[in-house]
Write an enzyme that holds these catalytic residues in place. Structure first.
Site, mmCIF file in Angstrom:
data_model
loop_
_atom_site.group_PDB
_atom_site.id
_atom_site.type_symbol
_atom_site.label_atom_id
_atom_site.label_comp_id
_atom_site.label_asym_id
_atom_site.label_seq_id
_atom_site.Cartn_x
_atom_site.Cartn_y
_atom_site.Cartn_z
ATOM 1 N N CYS A 268 -5.497 1.903 5.951
ATOM 2 C CA CYS A 268 -5.916 0.650 6.210
ATOM 3 C C CYS A 268 -5.889 -0.158 7.408
ATOM 4 O O CYS A 268 -4.157 0.628 8.030
ATOM 5 C CB CYS A 268 -5.714 -1.254 5.210
ATOM 6 S SG CYS A 268 -3.943 -1.548 4.920
ATOM 7 N N GLU B 281 1.207 3.901 1.854
ATOM 8 C CA GLU B 281 0.931 3.877 3.306
ATOM 9 C C GLU B 281 2.109 4.136 3.528
ATOM 10 O O GLU B 281 3.863 4.445 3.925
ATOM 11 C CB GLU B 281 -0.273 4.553 4.027
ATOM 12 C CG GLU B 281 -0.874 5.142 4.108
ATOM 13 C CD GLU B 281 -2.093 4.078 3.133
ATOM 14 O OE1 GLU B 281 -3.157 4.190 3.247
ATOM 15 O OE2 GLU B 281 -1.796 3.236 2.430
ATOM 16 N N HIS C 67 1.343 -0.908 -0.214
ATOM 17 C CA HIS C 67 0.008 -0.236 -0.039
ATOM 18 C C HIS C 67 0.600 1.056 0.084
ATOM 19 O O HIS C 67 2.554 1.441 0.301
ATOM 20 C CB HIS C 67 -1.128 -0.450 1.296
ATOM 21 C CG HIS C 67 -1.798 -0.801 0.643
ATOM 22 N ND1 HIS C 67 -3.072 -1.370 2.419
ATOM 23 C CD2 HIS C 67 -1.924 -1.610 0.297
ATOM 24 C CE1 HIS C 67 -4.512 -1.899 1.245
ATOM 25 N NE2 HIS C 67 -3.199 -2.322 0.757
#
Length: 159
Positions: free
Chosen positions: A101, A77, A75
């Site tokens: 998430c 991030e 992801h």
């Protein structure tokens, strides 16, 4: 007299996140992230994609079935945290277009990031996002939904 129609720091860094998302080869969801220190210096950026050495042409981008992208994609991030290459992220802000998430929330908390500025919360009612918000709140990470009067920022290569 100085120009008055310049963009704010928040608009700038969210713009960098959205620009980073344009690097994602995911055919369905492109997410970008930008980590900034207390002096408004960019420490790192990231977008959702496969790990280094894992070919975008050989791994699955499928959302359904036995072999899906979910087993492989890093992801935005987490990519931004890893791309910081050990820089001190304590007290930093993370700009991201999609609310993180639960797995990214763990990395955000452990890295010392103090605030998340997010554009939208598409999966707010999912167990993963609910868990994410619970952990981030418990850890004292400030959660701020991005707000601006602007609809867009135009980048023009033919100025």
């Amino acid at each position: 007299m100085k120009r008055l129609d310049y963009i704010s720091w928040d608009e700038y860094f969210m713009g960098v996140s959205l620009l980073a998302a344009k690097r994602s080869k995911d055919p369905n969801t492109q997410v970008g992230a930008c980590i900034v220190d207390q002096n408004n210096i960019i420490l790192s950026t990231g977008y959702n994609g496969f790990p280094y050495g894992c070919s975008d042409d050989e791994y699955s981008w499928a959302r359904d079935g036995e072999d899906t992208k979910y087993s492989y994609v890093v992801h935005a991030e987490l990519n931004a945290i890893l791309n910081a290459r050990g820089k001190d992220l304590k007290g930093a802000k993370l700009y991201v277009d999609l609310f993180p998430c639960n797995e990214c929330a763990k990395a955000i908390i452990q890295s010392g990031i103090a605030e998340i500025i997010y554009l939208y919360d598409k999966y707010a009612d999912t167990p993963q996002t609910i868990a994410s918000k619970k952990m981030l709140t418990s850890a004292g990470v400030k959660l701020t939904q991005f707000s601006t009067a602007k609809d867009s920022i135009v980048l023009d290569f033919n100025k």
